[in-house]
Design an enzyme around this catalytic site. Structure first.
Site, PDB file in Angstrom:
ATOM      1  N   ASP A  68       0.874  -1.169   0.000  1.00 40.53           N
ATOM      2  CA  ASP A  68       0.000   0.000   0.000  1.00 40.53           C
ATOM      3  C   ASP A  68       0.910   1.217   0.000  1.00 40.53           C
ATOM      4  OD1 ASP A  68      -2.285   1.830   0.520  1.00 40.53           O
ATOM      5  OD2 ASP A  68      -3.334  -0.024   1.019  1.00 40.53           O
TER       6      ASP A  68
ATOM      7  N   HIS B 207      -2.851   3.444  -4.512  1.00 37.70           N
ATOM      8  CA  HIS B 207      -2.255   2.947  -3.255  1.00 37.70           C
ATOM      9  C   HIS B 207      -0.870   2.362  -3.516  1.00 37.70           C
ATOM     10  CE1 HIS B 207      -5.552   3.746  -0.527  1.00 37.70           C
ATOM     11  NE2 HIS B 207      -6.420   3.156  -1.326  1.00 37.70           N
TER      12      HIS B 207
ATOM     13  N   GLU C 243      -9.849   2.934  -5.114  1.00 38.64           N
ATOM     14  CA  GLU C 243      -9.435   4.294  -4.759  1.00 38.64           C
ATOM     15  C   GLU C 243      -8.249   4.785  -5.591  1.00 38.64           C
ATOM     16  OE1 GLU C 243     -10.897   4.526  -0.170  1.00 38.64           O
ATOM     17  OE2 GLU C 243      -8.929   3.613  -0.462  1.00 38.64           O
TER      18      GLU C 243
HETATM   19  C1  ACM Z   1     -10.874  -0.341   0.638  1.00 43.34           C
HETATM   20  O1  ACM Z   1     -11.318  -0.325   1.795  1.00 43.34           O
HETATM   21  N1  ACM Z   1     -10.334   0.748   0.114  1.00 43.34           N
HETATM   22  C2  ACM Z   1     -10.931  -1.537  -0.168  1.00 43.34           C
END
Ligand code: ACM
Ligand code: ZN
Length: 550
Positions: free
Chosen positions: A225, A285, A349
């Site tokens: 991440d 991410h 995201e």
């Molecule tokens: C997430 O909680 N962004 C998958």
């Protein structure tokens, strides 16, 4: 049809009870198990209820408990020797006496504990049957996985005997019972984010132990991440030399797993019938990767591994061919390390601001005749799916991978609600339900002052988790097979230590284990709550830092 509901704590000793979840006990079950006439040694302290979590599909009991003889002999078919050894060590740890294990191919039960595949044809891959009469235990299963699941149940029974009933450890006690059990869903998952905070291998193994104990069979290991890259990739040493570390006020923070450690954890999980699904996040991410290799971003960096949480604008450049060479090489090593069929590629995201301003990304959109940046993300995911398919793997991603069109064989993990999962299932894709509403175990467990978890989060307590129904009512019968199961997620922005993870995961994961394993008919919070009271004593004995119930 007998529809009396599961595990009624009010059932008293001597009463005959038929407990079911979802499956009728059918005719002939309201009987005392043959030949049980012995008086229980200390009836006043023996509860009539059996508190197994997750609840078995079918459970009959009469409230009588008996000691397993002090000199236990375990007999088993050859393929169950490993389980027999595990049981043997468990008994030795408790009684100080090492039971004898004898091979007995499909033979008649002769030991106090007998494990066999005889009569187990209908139990499926993960199912088992457990028959306990006067302290004689017969465990039937078609596969070693089924026998392992049966052992988890037997273990819980023995623990209940010693923890709740307070008997001396010398005389392990088991209740008279007949159990037939199979899972409702094939995917029963728990996730752990090791990027926001890093957790050592010993804790990862303990977490896997706890999952297996609750009959979870998937560990979703969120390995990368923004805030840290946690898996050694031999071809790209900077990922762990740079991307695994961040500079906090208190000093350098980080860590990663070597490939040797990963192999060890994969093996450890496999021995417990837990498949690891590794997650390598893309295209968003990804700041830890970009801090290590800035050339595969749109703006070229430099970047720091961030020390704050959130969603960051800098993502992999989708217009740069080097990005795909990099990801292909990373996935080659990941696929070689993890034998399971699925690789999770994130997909959530991913802001599109950098792609909008990037010449290379815009050139890609033009060349590939894509309508916009969402279509570019979809194109990105199609390429990744092809890379995985070439290595015999299936791709799963968060529900944003639906945007701009799903890759042909992609599976979806639905987190922003159930809708993404419903849409994917309706298009014929497999789905794991993991909505924030019921499955986000980083959320607070109450409104109480001092409750752990972010103040902005909704309250998600164990009762609410227990009320989760992964199968959407609106889904047509022909699409229902696409709902593979359910998963709980443990994001760790606010969880620094293993004890914090345990506090957030338990007992919510206990409730989710039942949602995913047990058939839904007859689910009853009050009955579960009573079983959980017993179960929490088991967790306490294992030193699990669970959150006490209100
Ligand atoms: C997430 O909680 N962004 C998958
Ligand atoms: Zn770009």
């Amino acid at each position: 049809m007998n529809t009396r509901i599961a595990i009624n704590p009010a059932i008293r000793l001597g009463a005959v009870a038929c407990f079911t979840l979802g499956v009728s006990c059918g005719a002939g079950n309201d009987r005392v198990i043959d030949g049980v006439t012995e008086a229980s040694p200390s009836p006043a302290r023996l509860g009539g209820s059996i508190a197994v979590i997750p609840a078995p599909m079918k459970l009959e009991a009469n409230g009588q408990w008996h000691a397993i003889a002090p000199d236990v002999v375990i007999t088993c078919d050859d393929e169950y020797r490993q389980i027999a050894s595990t049981i043997r060590e468990f008994i030795e740890q408790r009684t100080g006496k090492l039971p004898v294990v004898q091979r007995r191919d499909a033979g008649e039960p002769s030991g106090r504990i007998h494990i066999t595949s005889r009569g187990a044809n209908d139990l499926g891959v993960e199912g088992y049957a457990l028959s306990v009469r006067r302290g004689h235990v017969e465990l039937r299963a078609r596969t070693v996985h089924g026998a392992f699941n049966g052992w988890q149940t037997l273990r819980q029974l023995i623990e209940q005997g010693e923890l709740v009933e307070g008997e001396s450890i010398q005389s392990l006690r088991v209740p008279e019972c007949e159990i037939v059990d199979k899972p409702r869903y094939a995917w029963r998952g728990m996730h752990l984010d090791v990027s926001r905070h890093f957790f050592p291998v010993e804790f990862i193994k303990r977490y896997i132990d706890l999952l297996a104990y609750h009959k979870f069979n998937v560990f979703h290991w969120h390995l990368t991440d923004d805030q840290g890259w946690r898996i050694e990739i031999r071809k790209y040493p900077s990922l762990t030399a740079v991307g695994a570390w961040r500079d906090e006020f208190s000093g350098r923070y980080g860590g990663y797993y070597t490939q040797e450690e990963i192999r060890d954890v994969v093996q450890y999980a496999a021995e417990r019938f837990v498949t690891i699904v590794p997650e390598i996040e893309m295209p968003g991410h990804a700041l830890a990767a970009l801090a290590s290799y800035p050339a595969i971003s749109c703006k070229g960096g430099p970047f720091d591994v961030p020390t704050t949480w959130g969603v960051f604008d800098d993502v992999y450049c989708a217009g740069n061919d080097e990005t795909f060479v990099f990801i292909d090489n990373v996935l080659a090593e990941v696929c070689a390390l993890f034998p399971g069929e699925y690789i999770h590629i994130g997909g959530d995201e991913c802001p599109k601001s950098r792609w909008k301003d990037c010449e290379k990304c815009q050139a890609r959109i033009t060349k590939e005749k894509l309508s916009d940046e969402s279509a570019l993300q979809s194109w990105f995911m199609h390429r990744i799916e092809a890379m995985l398919a070439a290595r015999g793997k299936r791709m799963i991603g968060w529900d944003e991978i639906l945007e701009g069109g799903l890759a042909p064989k992609a599976s979806v993990m639905s987190w922003r609600g159930m809708e993404g999962g419903i849409a994917a299932a309706n298009e014929g894709h497999d789905v794991v339900m993991s909505p924030t509403s019921h499955c986000y175990f980083d959320y607070r467990q109450s409104h109480l002052p001092g409750e752990r978890g972010p103040i902005w989060s909704p309250v998600l307590n164990t009762e609410r988790v227990y009320g989760f129904e992964p199968m959407p009512e609106s889904l047509k019968a022909s699409r229902r097979k696409h709902i593979l199961g359910a998963q709980g997620n443990v994001w760790t922005e606010w969880l620094k230590a293993p004890a914090d993870v345990e506090y957030m995961a338990f007992p919510r994961a206990c409730a989710l284990s039942e949602v995913a394993w047990s058939y839904a008919t007859g689910r009853d919070w009050g009955a579960f709550r009573s079983r959980l009271d017993v179960h929490l004593k088991r967790l306490k004995a294992m030193d699990v830092n669970y959150r006490p119930l209100d």
